[in-house]
Motif scaffolding. Structure first.
Motif, PDB file in Angstrom:
ATOM      1  N   PRO A  15       7.982   0.162  -9.227  1.00 47.46           N
ATOM      2  CA  PRO A  15       7.675   1.138  -8.167  1.00 47.46           C
ATOM      3  C   PRO A  15       8.646   1.068  -6.995  1.00 47.46           C
ATOM      4  O   PRO A  15       9.008   2.098  -6.416  1.00 47.46           O
ATOM      5  N   THR A  16       9.084  -0.143  -6.652  1.00 44.37           N
ATOM      6  CA  THR A  16      10.052  -0.274  -5.554  1.00 44.37           C
ATOM      7  C   THR A  16      11.381   0.357  -5.920  1.00 44.37           C
ATOM      8  O   THR A  16      12.002   1.080  -5.112  1.00 44.37           O
ATOM      9  N   GLU A  17      11.851   0.112  -7.153  1.00 47.15           N
ATOM     10  CA  GLU A  17      13.103   0.715  -7.609  1.00 47.15           C
ATOM     11  C   GLU A  17      12.974   2.233  -7.719  1.00 47.15           C
ATOM     12  O   GLU A  17      13.923   2.963  -7.418  1.00 47.15           O
ATOM     13  N   GLN A  19      11.112   4.154  -5.840  1.00 49.15           N
ATOM     14  CA  GLN A  19      11.193   4.683  -4.487  1.00 49.15           C
ATOM     15  C   GLN A  19      12.629   4.700  -3.985  1.00 49.15           C
ATOM     16  O   GLN A  19      13.060   5.653  -3.322  1.00 49.15           O
ATOM     17  N   HIS A  20      13.382   3.647  -4.327  1.00 52.36           N
ATOM     18  CA  HIS A  20      14.789   3.594  -3.938  1.00 52.36           C
ATOM     19  C   HIS A  20      15.574   4.730  -4.587  1.00 52.36           C
ATOM     20  O   HIS A  20      16.434   5.352  -3.939  1.00 52.36           O
ATOM     21  N   ARG A  21      15.289   5.017  -5.847  1.00 51.30           N
ATOM     22  CA  ARG A  21      15.967   6.115  -6.526  1.00 51.30           C
ATOM     23  C   ARG A  21      15.583   7.464  -5.907  1.00 51.30           C
ATOM     24  O   ARG A  21      16.417   8.366  -5.812  1.00 51.30           O
ATOM     25  N   ARG A  22      14.335   7.600  -5.474  1.00 50.68           N
ATOM     26  CA  ARG A  22      13.908   8.824  -4.815  1.00 50.68           C
ATOM     27  C   ARG A  22      14.698   9.027  -3.519  1.00 50.68           C
ATOM     28  O   ARG A  22      15.134  10.158  -3.207  1.00 50.68           O
TER      29      ARG A  22
END
Length: 287
Positions: A15-17, A19-22
């Motif tokens: 989920p953290t990755e 969000q970073h991609r978003r």
């Protein structure tokens, strides 16, 4: 002869990755729009301070003798080599933005292609002559005023921008997504493709791709193409009316499809709507 391996793969992200991609996708859209604005400012500066300083007799001589760059690449083509080259360079820049920081994440690249493409739609609207039927087609658009480029010289870029820049990016986005769906399994449907084509967001996306293809097919207002023969008119004005109504309708439907396809595209559709209103007011004031 060795073939370079495909660098992008189906990967799982936390989920953290995710969000970073978003955030990276949003940043790509901002960079794509800011870079276009910088080009507009550069063209404005160039036409205002450099081209205006050129002797008028030299400009008349250049108009009489067209260079190799200002001729079509093939017989019966309308746009010139220069116009194709500019649009292909811009396509390369947007592709590089899509690849930037994508790593080996296949889906991140796939989303980036669509996001970057839709970020350019408001500028495509600003390049179009809004009052194509009720006024002279050479009436300036908003982009014509901003760049000090005449509308007849700008309209070929409007056509090519859709065919050479936006369409390949959207087609690549759709092709990569369909490939992912086809290669991914689903416990109930066999393949993820069989499942996802029943979902509304994918249906909006497929509808938008179909509309983009139709816009490409109906992209020549004054040519005697087969689709023009479907209407009982042979005059140039009649063909122009048919083209304009069909073209505007298809573009509106494409924007609606993009709006329903993914929430991240909605800001660009709002911008396109605002650009359309600004362009209509601008053309109305100058018509």
């Amino acid at each position: 002869m060795s073939v370079l391996p495909w660098p992008w793969h189906f990967v799982s992200v936390s989920p953290t990755e995710q969000q970073h991609r978003r955030e990276l996708l949003d940043l790509r859209g901002y960079y794509a729009q800011i870079s276009f604005l910088l080009v507009v400012l550069f063209i404005r500066f160039y036409t205002r301070y450099f081209r205006a300083a050129e002797p008028s007799n030299d400009s008349r001589a250049r108009r009489k003798q067209r260079s190799w760059w200002d001729q079509p690449p093939f017989a019966n083509w309308i746009e010139t080599r220069r116009q194709y080259t500019v649009c292909i360079i811009w396509l390369g820049w947007l592709l590089s933005l899509s690849v930037w920081n994508s790593g080996n994440d296949y889906l991140h690249l796939t989303k980036a292609l669509g996001h970057v493409a839709l970020s350019q739609l408001p500028f495509q609207v600003l390049m179009s002559p809004a009052f194509y039927l009720v006024s002279n087609p050479s009436s300036p658009s908003t982009m014509s005023l901003l760049t000090s480029i005449s509308q007849p010289a700008l309209t070929p870029y409007h056509r090519l921008f859709g065919r050479v820049v936006l369409s390949p990016l959207l087609a690549g986005h759709a092709a990569l997504y369909l490939n992912f769906f086809a290669q991914s399994s689903h416990p109930d449907f066999g393949s993820l493709l069989a499942k996802r084509v029943q979902d509304l967001d994918v249906q909006w996306g497929l509808g938008g791709l179909t509309l983009a293809i139709m816009i490409l097919l109906f992209g020549r207002p004054l040519r005697t193409t087969s689709w023009v023969q479907l209407w009982p008119t042979s005059s140039i004005k009649g063909r122009r009316q048919v083209f304009y109504y069909v073209h505007v309708l298809l573009v509106m439907l494409l924007c609606i499809a993009a709006y329903g396809h993914v929430s991240q595209a909605q800001i660009f559709m709002h911008e396109a709507l605002g650009a359309s209103v600004i362009n209509m007011i601008c053309c109305w004031k100058l018509s």
